[in-house]
Design an enzyme around this catalytic site. Structure first.
Site, PDB file in Angstrom:
ATOM      1  CG  HIS A 113      -0.132  -0.014   2.536  1.00 39.64           C
ATOM      2  ND1 HIS A 113       0.437   1.111   3.099  1.00 39.64           N
ATOM      3  CD2 HIS A 113       0.176  -1.037   3.360  1.00 39.64           C
ATOM      4  CE1 HIS A 113       1.054   0.796   4.213  1.00 39.64           C
ATOM      5  NE2 HIS A 113       0.919  -0.508   4.396  1.00 39.64           N
ATOM      6  CD  GLU A 150       1.464  -4.809   8.653  1.00 38.90           C
ATOM      7  OE1 GLU A 150       1.972  -5.943   8.460  1.00 38.90           O
ATOM      8  OE2 GLU A 150       1.967  -3.742   8.257  1.00 38.90           O
TER       9      GLU A 150
END
Length: 219
Positions: A12, A92
């Site tokens: 990202h 994550e």
């Protein structure tokens, strides 16, 4: 079986947490969006991806975090060519709760000494835990290749640690190899390309921050 010609991994763009780590004390990690710089990084990456994919179809898997969804939207891929699935297993590494700044610094120092793969955050995950769920995702991904009309491209919009662990699992890297590698930068990609011999190869390596230190020999 229709194996894709390429599997693209993307980290990202820069998030609010990347720019200011004190935000983790008051905002959930999964709810953090991109900064203006992060949006620009994602848009630039999107330009390269559109050129790479051309008019080909793409099977997209995106982490459920806000910053990965915002990154994917900034790519501006043709909706007629993409199939998007949110994939929680690509999230994550979990801390498990809001983060206290002093405690984070202490735990990260422990992790550096103990090992990034095995150290488990007090209320969250170890790198080994992330490896296990990435492995489960890979089993699902390989089953999807059995469809004769599977798209020739796969795109994973995820996180730096998850990208390294995906490659560790795919290429059977050792723990020592994994722990020697640095995360890619925000908006960076790594591509697994299908070669003529039927094997996938990484288009470029991850940067190393140290020489791998094997724990011993096998056999």
């Amino acid at each position: 079986m229709a194996r894709p010609r390429r599997i693209v991994l993307v980290r990202h763009g820069e998030s609010v947490g990347n720019a200011d780590d004190t935000v983790y004390e008051r905002e959930p990690d999964h709810a953090l969006g991109l900064t203006a710089a992060g949006l620009a990084q994602a848009a630039e990456t999107g330009t390269r991806l559109r050129e790479l994919f051309g008019g080909e179809r793409v099977s997209v898997y995106v982490s459920p975090y806000r910053r990965t969804h915002e990154t994917l939207r900034a790519f501006r891929l043709d909706p007629a060519l993409v199939r998007v699935r949110e994939e929680p297993r690509l999230r994550e590494q979990d801390w498990g709760n809001w983060q206290d700044g002093d405690d984070v610094r202490l735990q990260k120092s422990y992790r550096d000494a103990y090992g990034h793969f095995f150290y488990r955050f007090a209320q969250g995950e170890s790198g080994a835990d992330v490896y296990d769920r990435v492995g489960a995702f890979l089993e699902s991904l390989h089953r999807s290749f059995e469809a004769p009309d599977h798209p020739p491209n796969v795109l994973l919009v995820t996180h730096g640690l998850t990208m390294r662990l995906f490659c560790m699992r795919w290429f059977h890297w050792s723990v020592a190899e994994f722990e020697s590698l640095s995360n890619p930068g925000n908006g960076e990609t790594r591509t697994l390309r299908l070669c003529e011999d039927g094997r996938y190869r990484l288009d470029r390596p991850f940067e190393r921050w140290r020489t791998p230190e094997p724990y011993g020999t096998t056999g």
